[in-house]
Every structure is written in C-alpha cells, then in structure tokens.
Design a protein around this motif. Sequence first.
Motif, PDB file in Angstrom:
ATOM      1  N   PHE A   1      33.669  57.139  32.885  1.00 52.51           N
ATOM      2  CA  PHE A   1      33.141  57.015  34.250  1.00 52.51           C
ATOM      3  C   PHE A   1      33.085  55.548  34.676  1.00 52.51           C
ATOM      4  O   PHE A   1      33.426  55.199  35.804  1.00 52.51           O
ATOM      5  N   ARG A   2      32.672  54.678  33.749  1.00 51.14           N
ATOM      6  CA  ARG A   2      32.615  53.248  34.051  1.00 51.14           C
ATOM      7  C   ARG A   2      34.002  52.706  34.412  1.00 51.14           C
ATOM      8  O   ARG A   2      34.163  51.936  35.349  1.00 51.14           O
ATOM      9  N   ASN A   3      35.031  53.139  33.669  1.00 54.02           N
ATOM     10  CA  ASN A   3      36.382  52.673  33.967  1.00 54.02           C
ATOM     11  C   ASN A   3      36.879  53.185  35.313  1.00 54.02           C
ATOM     12  O   ASN A   3      37.642  52.491  35.993  1.00 54.02           O
ATOM     13  N   ALA A   4      36.442  54.372  35.716  1.00 60.05           N
ATOM     14  CA  ALA A   4      36.775  54.858  37.058  1.00 60.05           C
ATOM     15  C   ALA A   4      36.140  53.955  38.113  1.00 60.05           C
ATOM     16  O   ALA A   4      36.773  53.614  39.123  1.00 60.05           O
ATOM     17  N   MET A   5      34.909  53.525  37.867  1.00 61.32           N
ATOM     18  CA  MET A   5      34.246  52.608  38.813  1.00 61.32           C
ATOM     19  C   MET A   5      34.915  51.237  38.820  1.00 61.32           C
ATOM     20  O   MET A   5      35.005  50.592  39.871  1.00 61.32           O
ATOM     21  N   VAL A   6      35.394  50.792  37.660  1.00 53.73           N
ATOM     22  CA  VAL A   6      36.132  49.520  37.596  1.00 53.73           C
ATOM     23  C   VAL A   6      37.356  49.607  38.496  1.00 53.73           C
ATOM     24  O   VAL A   6      37.649  48.680  39.262  1.00 53.73           O
ATOM     25  N   LEU A   7      38.065  50.725  38.428  1.00 57.81           N
ATOM     26  CA  LEU A   7      39.252  50.893  39.277  1.00 57.81           C
ATOM     27  C   LEU A   7      38.887  50.802  40.759  1.00 57.81           C
ATOM     28  O   LEU A   7      39.609  50.198  41.558  1.00 57.81           O
ATOM     29  N   LEU A   8      37.763  51.387  41.129  1.00 53.72           N
ATOM     30  CA  LEU A   8      37.325  51.328  42.526  1.00 53.72           C
ATOM     31  C   LEU A   8      36.880  49.925  42.932  1.00 53.72           C
ATOM     32  O   LEU A   8      36.935  49.571  44.104  1.00 53.72           O
TER      33      LEU A   8
ATOM     34  N   LEU B   1      38.237  47.045  41.882  1.00 50.17           N
ATOM     35  CA  LEU B   1      39.309  46.042  41.874  1.00 50.17           C
ATOM     36  C   LEU B   1      39.572  45.508  43.271  1.00 50.17           C
ATOM     37  O   LEU B   1      39.687  46.272  44.230  1.00 50.17           O
ATOM     38  N   GLU B   2      39.675  44.204  43.381  1.00 50.33           N
ATOM     39  CA  GLU B   2      39.955  43.574  44.667  1.00 50.33           C
ATOM     40  C   GLU B   2      41.449  43.477  44.950  1.00 50.33           C
ATOM     41  O   GLU B   2      41.865  43.256  46.081  1.00 50.33           O
ATOM     42  N   HIS B   3      42.246  43.637  43.901  1.00 52.93           N
ATOM     43  CA  HIS B   3      43.706  43.612  44.040  1.00 52.93           C
ATOM     44  C   HIS B   3      44.255  44.663  43.077  1.00 52.93           C
ATOM     45  O   HIS B   3      43.938  44.648  41.891  1.00 52.93           O
ATOM     46  N   TYR B   4      45.044  45.589  43.633  1.00 54.15           N
ATOM     47  CA  TYR B   4      45.615  46.645  42.797  1.00 54.15           C
ATOM     48  C   TYR B   4      47.039  46.298  42.401  1.00 54.15           C
ATOM     49  O   TYR B   4      47.882  46.018  43.246  1.00 54.15           O
ATOM     50  N   SER B   5      47.250  46.301  41.094  1.00 51.63           N
ATOM     51  CA  SER B   5      48.579  46.091  40.539  1.00 51.63           C
ATOM     52  C   SER B   5      48.556  46.721  39.153  1.00 51.63           C
ATOM     53  O   SER B   5      47.508  47.136  38.658  1.00 51.63           O
ATOM     54  N   TRP B   6      49.715  46.783  38.523  1.00 51.32           N
ATOM     55  CA  TRP B   6      49.754  47.278  37.146  1.00 51.32           C
ATOM     56  C   TRP B   6      48.890  46.397  36.244  1.00 51.32           C
ATOM     57  O   TRP B   6      48.239  46.865  35.323  1.00 51.32           O
ATOM     58  N   THR B   7      48.884  45.103  36.532  1.00 52.12           N
ATOM     59  CA  THR B   7      48.113  44.159  35.716  1.00 52.12           C
ATOM     60  C   THR B   7      46.624  44.444  35.789  1.00 52.12           C
ATOM     61  O   THR B   7      45.929  44.385  34.784  1.00 52.12           O
ATOM     62  N   THR B   8      46.121  44.762  36.972  1.00 57.16           N
ATOM     63  CA  THR B   8      44.682  44.965  37.120  1.00 57.16           C
ATOM     64  C   THR B   8      44.239  46.394  36.818  1.00 57.16           C
ATOM     65  O   THR B   8      43.118  46.612  36.368  1.00 57.16           O
ATOM     66  N   ALA B   9      45.111  47.391  37.036  1.00 52.07           N
ATOM     67  CA  ALA B   9      44.674  48.789  36.940  1.00 52.07           C
ATOM     68  C   ALA B   9      45.064  49.516  35.651  1.00 52.07           C
ATOM     69  O   ALA B   9      44.408  50.490  35.275  1.00 52.07           O
ATOM     70  N   LEU B  10      46.113  49.075  34.976  1.00 50.21           N
ATOM     71  CA  LEU B  10      46.595  49.814  33.804  1.00 50.21           C
ATOM     72  C   LEU B  10      45.528  49.971  32.723  1.00 50.21           C
ATOM     73  O   LEU B  10      45.286  51.080  32.237  1.00 50.21           O
ATOM     74  N   PHE B  11      44.898  48.881  32.334  1.00 54.33           N
ATOM     75  CA  PHE B  11      43.938  48.925  31.233  1.00 54.33           C
ATOM     76  C   PHE B  11      42.762  49.862  31.512  1.00 54.33           C
ATOM     77  O   PHE B  11      42.490  50.762  30.708  1.00 54.33           O
ATOM     78  N   PRO B  12      42.031  49.689  32.639  1.00 55.86           N
ATOM     79  CA  PRO B  12      40.895  50.600  32.839  1.00 55.86           C
ATOM     80  C   PRO B  12      41.317  52.058  32.985  1.00 55.86           C
ATOM     81  O   PRO B  12      40.608  52.964  32.535  1.00 55.86           O
ATOM     82  N   ALA B  13      42.486  52.308  33.576  1.00 56.07           N
ATOM     83  CA  ALA B  13      42.951  53.696  33.719  1.00 56.07           C
ATOM     84  C   ALA B  13      43.271  54.301  32.352  1.00 56.07           C
ATOM     85  O   ALA B  13      42.822  55.413  32.034  1.00 56.07           O
ATOM     86  N   ALA B  14      44.016  53.583  31.534  1.00 54.18           N
ATOM     87  CA  ALA B  14      44.406  54.100  30.219  1.00 54.18           C
ATOM     88  C   ALA B  14      43.202  54.277  29.304  1.00 54.18           C
ATOM     89  O   ALA B  14      43.068  55.300  28.616  1.00 54.18           O
TER      90      ALA B  14
END
Length: 197
Positions: free
Chosen positions: A151-158, A160-173
């Motif tokens: 759940f925390r990683n889902a909130m991290v994704l929300l 993010l101030e900039h969405y890219s593979w670099t910023t989103a891959l880790f918390p999603a995986a």
Amino acid sequence: MIGAKELFGLGALLLTFIAFFPYIRSILRGQTRPHAFSWMIWGASTFVVAMAQLSDGAGVGAWPIAVSGLITLLVAWLAYRRSAGMHVTRVDWAFLLLALSALPFWYFTETALPAVIILTGVDLLGFGPSIRKAYTHPYEENVAFFLLGAFRNAMVLLALEHYSWTTALFPAAVGVACLLFAALVAGRRLVTRSGLP
C-alpha cells in the motif's frame, strides 16, 4: 499550501513508520525472525534507488523510499544480531552474492534508468532467501508488514512529481512483490495449519 503530491508523499512516509515500528518491535520481542540476507539486499538497493529517483525529478515521491532504505538497513542489522541458529543455505549465499555483485553496475551506467532496472532486480532477488525461509517457517514472518509495504508503494507512485521508468519501476515492482510475498506466507500458514507439507 500542501498539494496532492506532498500529501501522498507524507502519507507514504507515515505508512513507512507505521509498518516498520511494529515490525521492529516484533523482532525485538522474538516474534518475527527476518532473514538478514534479504534485508541487507533490500536496504542497500532501496537507498541507492532513492538517490536515482531524486536525480530524475521524483521529488517527494522519493522521500519515503530513502527513509525506508535507511530503516531497512536497521532491520538488517537487527536480523543479523538475532540470527543465532538461523540456517543459511548455499542458495541464500547465492542470492546475496548475485545481489551484491549487481550493485556496482549502477556506477557504470550513464543514466539513472539502467541503475534503477538493475537495482530493482537486485531488490527482487532479495526476496529469495525470505521466500525459502517463509515456505518452511511461515509464522516467522509478518504478513501485515508486507501488505502495508504494498500500500505504501502505491502511495509512493501517486506522490511522484515526475513519472518515468526511472521513478516508477522500483515502487511498482516492489509493491507487487510485497503482495505476492504476503500471499505466499498466508497460503503457507493455511497449508501448515491443515497439516499438509
């Protein structure tokens, strides 16, 4: 005025502490016995990914990841200190060596994305020793902690101030991996409770 990204970031940071406080307390009480190798891998890779995320403009979305990396290293230390009698197999050593050998590669990459891809793989490898241990000792892990992590990683994704593979891959995986690990532990508890192998 605090915006939505900051609120999600603060929420994710709060969830980090909410998840870790009882987890650390349960380690100190001897109720939870995490595998030190997994937590060493997770701590190192998480903190380095946070630095890569910050370099790619993740902003407040990287704060919970950085704090989590530091607290994860504390859990690794506690797990190591309380690991007397922990059975370490050749497979555990293989996971640790694979993960540690991948960490230096981030230095040789020219952009943050290859580093995040490598470190996400390293972090996922960190589940190896814990999966092996949880399969045989499912009551030594804390399902709620990993559900909160997802759940925390889902909130991290929300956040993010900039969405890219670099910023989103880790918390999603890692969020998906936390869900799958919690399901494994819960499933193994059901199986062992029913007397099946």
